[in-house]
Design a protein around this motif. Sequence first.
Motif, PDB file in Angstrom:
ATOM      1  N   GLY A 128       0.789  -1.228   0.000  1.00 50.91           N
ATOM      2  CA  GLY A 128       0.000   0.000   0.000  1.00 50.91           C
ATOM      3  C   GLY A 128       0.817   1.272   0.000  1.00 50.91           C
ATOM      4  N   THR A 129       2.117   1.180   0.364  1.00 48.18           N
ATOM      5  CA  THR A 129       2.936   2.393   0.390  1.00 48.18           C
ATOM      6  C   THR A 129       3.035   3.045  -0.984  1.00 48.18           C
ATOM      7  OG1 THR A 129       4.945   1.069   0.085  1.00 48.18           O
ATOM      8  CG2 THR A 129       4.313   1.596   2.340  1.00 48.18           C
ATOM      9  N   LYS A 130       3.114   2.199  -2.022  1.00 48.16           N
ATOM     10  CA  LYS A 130       3.209   2.739  -3.382  1.00 48.16           C
ATOM     11  C   LYS A 130       1.864   3.293  -3.845  1.00 48.16           C
ATOM     12  CE  LYS A 130       6.776  -0.630  -4.657  1.00 48.16           C
ATOM     13  NZ  LYS A 130       7.112  -1.762  -5.547  1.00 48.16           N
ATOM     14  N   SER A 131       0.803   2.812  -3.228  1.00 46.53           N
ATOM     15  CA  SER A 131      -0.530   3.165  -3.704  1.00 46.53           C
ATOM     16  C   SER A 131      -0.961   4.557  -3.285  1.00 46.53           C
ATOM     17  CB  SER A 131      -1.545   2.144  -3.190  1.00 46.53           C
ATOM     18  OG  SER A 131      -1.219   0.852  -3.652  1.00 46.53           O
ATOM     19  N   ILE A 132      -0.428   5.053  -2.167  1.00 45.07           N
ATOM     20  CA  ILE A 132      -0.849   6.386  -1.710  1.00 45.07           C
ATOM     21  C   ILE A 132      -0.487   7.439  -2.750  1.00 45.07           C
ATOM     22  CG2 ILE A 132      -0.343   8.183  -0.007  1.00 45.07           C
ATOM     23  CD1 ILE A 132      -0.380   6.100   2.118  1.00 45.07           C
ATOM     24  N   ARG A 133       0.745   7.367  -3.280  1.00 44.52           N
ATOM     25  CA  ARG A 133       1.139   8.346  -4.309  1.00 44.52           C
ATOM     26  C   ARG A 133       0.274   8.181  -5.552  1.00 44.52           C
ATOM     27  NH1 ARG A 133       5.131  11.323  -7.226  1.00 44.52           N
ATOM     28  NH2 ARG A 133       3.666  12.709  -8.240  1.00 44.52           N
ATOM     29  N   LYS A 134       0.068   6.940  -5.955  1.00 40.60           N
ATOM     30  CA  LYS A 134      -0.711   6.704  -7.169  1.00 40.60           C
ATOM     31  C   LYS A 134      -2.155   7.171  -6.988  1.00 40.60           C
ATOM     32  CE  LYS A 134      -1.740   3.084 -10.548  1.00 40.60           C
ATOM     33  NZ  LYS A 134      -1.559   1.660 -10.906  1.00 40.60           N
ATOM     34  N   PHE A 135      -2.686   6.939  -5.785  1.00 40.06           N
ATOM     35  CA  PHE A 135      -4.068   7.305  -5.509  1.00 40.06           C
ATOM     36  C   PHE A 135      -4.263   8.819  -5.572  1.00 40.06           C
ATOM     37  CE2 PHE A 135      -7.383   8.393  -2.398  1.00 40.06           C
ATOM     38  CZ  PHE A 135      -8.445   7.658  -2.894  1.00 40.06           C
ATOM     39  N   ILE A 136      -3.415   9.561  -4.841  1.00 40.28           N
ATOM     40  CA  ILE A 136      -3.534  11.022  -4.833  1.00 40.28           C
ATOM     41  C   ILE A 136      -3.218  11.586  -6.212  1.00 40.28           C
ATOM     42  CG2 ILE A 136      -2.569  13.141  -3.874  1.00 40.28           C
ATOM     43  CD1 ILE A 136      -4.464  11.630  -2.022  1.00 40.28           C
ATOM     44  N   ASP A 137      -2.219  10.987  -6.880  1.00 40.92           N
ATOM     45  CA  ASP A 137      -1.854  11.464  -8.211  1.00 40.92           C
ATOM     46  C   ASP A 137      -3.021  11.313  -9.180  1.00 40.92           C
ATOM     47  OD1 ASP A 137       0.522  12.563  -9.577  1.00 40.92           O
ATOM     48  OD2 ASP A 137       0.195  10.861 -10.918  1.00 40.92           O
ATOM     49  N   THR A 138      -3.799  10.266  -8.993  1.00 44.96           N
ATOM     50  CA  THR A 138      -4.976  10.064  -9.842  1.00 44.96           C
ATOM     51  C   THR A 138      -5.910  11.262  -9.770  1.00 44.96           C
ATOM     52  OG1 THR A 138      -4.899   7.667  -9.605  1.00 44.96           O
ATOM     53  CG2 THR A 138      -7.019   8.618 -10.182  1.00 44.96           C
ATOM     54  N   TRP A 139      -6.223  11.672  -8.550  1.00 47.47           N
ATOM     55  CA  TRP A 139      -7.162  12.776  -8.385  1.00 47.47           C
ATOM     56  C   TRP A 139      -6.538  14.116  -8.759  1.00 47.47           C
ATOM     57  CZ3 TRP A 139     -11.984  11.666  -8.210  1.00 47.47           C
ATOM     58  CH2 TRP A 139     -12.391  10.440  -7.699  1.00 47.47           C
ATOM     59  N   ALA A 305     -10.255   3.476 -12.214  1.00 45.76           N
ATOM     60  CA  ALA A 305     -10.404   2.026 -12.033  1.00 45.76           C
ATOM     61  C   ALA A 305      -9.172   1.423 -11.382  1.00 45.76           C
ATOM     62  CB  ALA A 305     -10.665   1.366 -13.382  1.00 45.76           C
ATOM     63  N   GLU A 306      -7.984   1.859 -11.836  1.00 47.29           N
ATOM     64  CA  GLU A 306      -6.739   1.302 -11.304  1.00 47.29           C
ATOM     65  C   GLU A 306      -6.259   2.087 -10.086  1.00 47.29           C
ATOM     66  OE1 GLU A 306      -3.921   1.190 -14.423  1.00 47.29           O
ATOM     67  OE2 GLU A 306      -5.133  -0.092 -15.711  1.00 47.29           O
ATOM     68  N   GLY A 307      -6.412   3.402 -10.144  1.00 48.20           N
ATOM     69  CA  GLY A 307      -5.880   4.233  -9.085  1.00 48.20           C
ATOM     70  C   GLY A 307      -6.818   4.426  -7.923  1.00 48.20           C
ATOM     71  N   VAL A 308      -8.092   4.055  -8.094  1.00 47.08           N
ATOM     72  CA  VAL A 308      -9.046   4.191  -7.004  1.00 47.08           C
ATOM     73  C   VAL A 308      -9.545   2.831  -6.559  1.00 47.08           C
ATOM     74  CG1 VAL A 308     -11.260   5.135  -6.304  1.00 47.08           C
ATOM     75  CG2 VAL A 308      -9.732   6.505  -7.714  1.00 47.08           C
ATOM     76  N   SER A 309     -10.194   2.109  -7.462  1.00 49.67           N
ATOM     77  CA  SER A 309     -10.805   0.841  -7.045  1.00 49.67           C
ATOM     78  C   SER A 309      -9.764  -0.150  -6.560  1.00 49.67           C
ATOM     79  CB  SER A 309     -11.612   0.243  -8.203  1.00 49.67           C
ATOM     80  OG  SER A 309     -10.771  -0.055  -9.297  1.00 49.67           O
ATOM     81  N   GLU A 310      -8.602  -0.225  -7.236  1.00 48.63           N
ATOM     82  CA  GLU A 310      -7.564  -1.156  -6.809  1.00 48.63           C
ATOM     83  C   GLU A 310      -6.693  -0.540  -5.714  1.00 48.63           C
ATOM     84  OE1 GLU A 310      -5.386  -2.714 -10.097  1.00 48.63           O
ATOM     85  OE2 GLU A 310      -7.161  -3.493 -11.097  1.00 48.63           O
ATOM     86  N   GLU A 311      -6.257   0.685  -5.911  1.00 45.94           N
ATOM     87  CA  GLU A 311      -5.343   1.301  -4.965  1.00 45.94           C
ATOM     88  C   GLU A 311      -6.013   1.638  -3.646  1.00 45.94           C
ATOM     89  OE1 GLU A 311      -2.289   1.152  -5.774  1.00 45.94           O
ATOM     90  OE2 GLU A 311      -2.801   0.542  -7.796  1.00 45.94           O
ATOM     91  N   LEU A 312      -7.311   1.924  -3.671  1.00 48.95           N
ATOM     92  CA  LEU A 312      -8.014   2.274  -2.448  1.00 48.95           C
ATOM     93  C   LEU A 312      -7.933   1.147  -1.426  1.00 48.95           C
ATOM     94  CD1 LEU A 312      -9.719   4.505  -1.145  1.00 48.95           C
ATOM     95  CD2 LEU A 312     -11.749   3.364  -2.034  1.00 48.95           C
ATOM     96  N   GLU A 313      -8.080  -0.079  -1.884  1.00 51.15           N
ATOM     97  CA  GLU A 313      -8.011  -1.223  -0.970  1.00 51.15           C
ATOM     98  C   GLU A 313      -6.603  -1.358  -0.392  1.00 51.15           C
ATOM     99  OE1 GLU A 313      -9.427  -4.247   1.315  1.00 51.15           O
ATOM    100  OE2 GLU A 313     -10.529  -2.812   0.080  1.00 51.15           O
TER     101      GLU A 313
END
Length: 587
Positions: A128-139, A305-313
């Motif tokens: 999940g550490t990598k996902s926080i950047r990807k998630f915020i970057d998405t928005w 789809a990738e940055g929210v639905s997958e990264e959110l979890e």
Amino acid sequence: MRQNIIAKAFKELFAASRTMFLLSYGFTLLQGLSRVLPIVTLQLLFDQIPAVAQTGNLTGILWFLLAFAGARILCHIIDFAVNYLYETYNLIAGYGMNRNVNRKVYTAKGIEFEKTDFLEKVNKAYRGTKSIRKFIDTWMLILLLYLPEMTVILLYLYRAHPCLPLVFILLLFPSAIVLRLQEREFSAQEEQAANLQRKIDIYDRSAFGIRSVIETKVIGYEQLLVGKAHQCIEDKSGHEYRYQQKKNSLENIEKAIIDLGHIAIFGVLVWCTYRQIISVGVFAALATSLDELFEMTENILSVIAEGVSEELEKIRNYFKIIEDIDSSAPDSDQQSKAPELTQIPSIDFEQVSFRYPNASHNALENVSFHIRKGEHIAIVGENGSGKSTVMKLLCGIYTCHDGCIRIGQKDIKSCNISSLYPKFTAVFQNYGRYAMTVDENIQLAETADPQKLAAVKDLQGLECLQELPGSEILSREFGGTDLSGGQWQRIAIARAKYRDGDIYLLDEPTAAIDPNEEKRLYDLFQTITDGKTAVIVTHRMSAARLADRIMVFKAGRLCGFGTHGELQEHCGEYRRLWSSQADIYIK
């Protein structure tokens, strides 16, 4: 819940580096604004063409052509800057997130590492550490990059026909439903994948790890481990395949909806141009940017789809480990106010019981004893009798469920844990073998003191450490050399002496040593623990006899505590253990 996760993720990323956050997303906003310029200059360029055709003066059109070319060049320059800043910030943010998880895992209670679900949470948190950047970057991409350009294009659509922006917006509703279904599918997939991946990693280390590969090959259970890993890989691949099938089906539905909307809007634009509702320049700007609009829409839906639905979890898993450890770890304010241990006059176990997670019975049951300062205690018993559990409770790694452990007159639970650990030094059966130099292996986290280090190496029994290469990394994995088991064991003993706490814990320290070597090492232990309290867990009855008193454990209960002579007379379990090794140790 989702808004809470977004706020937490945003705060976490901003805290990683405020400067890089502002630079990275500041340039992303410039990137979004710059993409409007080619659309506007293209419309103006095409609107000039009819006038040029009538007058034949190319000067006007050349200026607009240069403006369009300049706008495109500016876009490329800003794109380059954004990409550079993104990669730099990605490294900084990734380091910060991993450091946070490392720090939280370090503060977790020792008993947590006995729990499978905790280990799985840790595994998922690192992902999940990598996902926080990807998630915020998405928005941020949607708000700062796509939104400015989309706003201009939608205004052009509105100019063509007021209903066109509405048609476009309506296309997003079915896609939002599809995204929600994808998120639900990925949540289940992530849970299964993390568990299977942890098993794969364990089998992989057991079969091919540098410490175990020789044993697995010689004894012949490499294929067994590989087979188990292969089965887990098959199961994981099966879950991923089924997930991808569902994901692809949902994405195809998404694309079909977007394509239908694309055709409908383009048809309306042709009709509006034919009826002269819009100019040729507006049509050219929209015709060229319409593809870009739907491409942006696909990108937005894709990254959601990738940055929210997958990264959110994955982000939920990151905050689970942070918050779960926060709730289970000792409160820092309470710890700072807790009394500190300045000395250890005695140790008392009072009716102590302890059970491991998911175990059906207690590992220790109503154990009570008293250890005086400077006393050497041996703990003996069969495997699983509770010997090592006593050691872990004694140094505060585990907390007893019932009863009380006192250091002096202080309950160990009420003491400042940071003042407890420095009082202990230990040599365990599975001692650490670190890919560092000999001196670094001995000093580790302690303050470097050349005189103290030299004194440790001068001790009888540790002189051989002076002959080892002082500056070479002790690991073939890093291009250095490795040591024999006996040499590593002496490094572990030297490490314990260098730390030199008030209490020495020795857990099967000579398990891999032959009886002739054992006596010399126990003489060394007697030397380094002189004047210190020492507790040694051992299967070697000859070593136990050297202690001041001996504890005898059986099935989690203390069934005898006294000298060798007292136990021979009054403890049947001790007599049985001694007799089983009498042929080896009685000369």
